[in-house]
Design an enzyme around this catalytic site. Sequence first.
Site, short mmCIF file in Angstrom:
data_model
loop_
_atom_site.label_atom_id
_atom_site.label_comp_id
_atom_site.label_asym_id
_atom_site.label_seq_id
_atom_site.Cartn_x
_atom_site.Cartn_y
_atom_site.Cartn_z
N TYR A 183 0.73 -1.24 0.05
CA TYR A 183 0.06 -0.07 0.00
C TYR A 183 0.80 1.30 -0.09
CZ TYR A 183 -3.17 3.42 1.99
OH TYR A 183 -3.93 4.38 2.46
N LYS A 249 -8.53 -6.49 21.02
CA LYS A 249 -7.36 -7.27 20.48
C LYS A 249 -6.21 -6.41 20.21
CE LYS A 249 -9.85 -10.97 18.47
NZ LYS A 249 -10.27 -11.76 17.45
N ARG A 339 4.04 7.69 14.07
CA ARG A 339 3.60 8.53 12.93
C ARG A 339 3.08 9.76 13.49
NH1 ARG A 339 -0.03 4.56 10.35
NH2 ARG A 339 1.19 2.75 9.53
#
Length: 387
Positions: A183, A249, A339
């Site tokens: 991606y 999770k 990020r």
Amino acid sequence: MASGRVDLDGNPIKPMTICMIGAGGFIGSHLCEKLMAETPHKVLAVDVYNDKIKHLLEPSSLPWADRIQFHRLNIKNDSRLEGLIRMSDLTVNLAAICTPADYNTRPLDTIYSNFIDALPVVKYCSENGKRLIHFSTCEVYGKTIGCFLPKDSPLRQDPAYYVLKEDTSPCIFGPIEKQRWSYACAKQLIERLIYAEGAENGLEFTIVRPFNWIGPRMDFIPGIDGPSEGVPRVLACFSNNLLRREPLKLVDGGESQRTFVYIKDAIEAVLLMIENPARANGHIFNVGNPNNEVTVRQLAEMMTQVYTKVSGEPLLDTPTVDISSKEFYGEGYDDSDKRIPDMTIINTQLGWNPKTSLWDLLESTLTYQHRTYAEAIKQATSKPVAS
């Protein structure tokens, strides 16, 4: 809709026609709303689905009915696309496969969607002298320099090693066998092609790098508000767990760090790009909120608290569970550590800064999702069962 609107330099803003590819998605629906409510611009809304913008298309008596048209087409193989771009002053391209689980399980589809399918859009804009705003991703940065330093290195605390800048930060991906980077690599290559079209052929362009835009209408209910298969982004995953009363999770311990920005803040930035071409053309813009930085584990804890508030439901005895990335995403997964966007360029060029805190954007999003989920369950249970 306000009249007498001016741009950041005091010039009158002229009505324009915008070809918006991917208008029926999460970002596109909010951008369409903004344009209909606050501007005189016309939108040619291009997408395969229009569920998220139906409220803007029907009924025909809506005050903006003559300013938005829906065109149901797939940009992969529809000859009408060039005609729509020719009719427009500006093209906004939002179309992409952008779900992390697809990056390493459907790498070919991911590369085709984010590079090959975008090529005609860039070509038509360049050949017809049309301006382009192309949506890329913060994933083009890949991993930070800091993640390659020893864990006890004091340089890991130096912003120069982890804050991501559009004009100086390198784009560092994992090895080819880590197909999770399909991606990011496809997105980076289309950015480079757009930049080259600008340099060689005079294409007027702006590239947007979103950093986790969050808000109502983002995909979160498989088969209802999003794809029925695959694994969505982290906030949507956690939303589903909360709605279904399941533990959240945490992939590889939830140690990755992310920043989140409210969709309505981000759309303000996009509108500034649309209406200030002299300031936006030729630029790549980070659009995020560095003040809303958390680890994925901290995000899970905050979302659990917010959801308890908006739903009135008690906390689970076991609110989170750890799971490996291989088990969750499959073979070939890899990730970036941090990020955090540098906001210098967008602040200098457009004067934009995000406003909404992480708690507030989570409260808005989860309130919407809880209500929508309850309505979906009610409709499903009220349908008559065939005898």
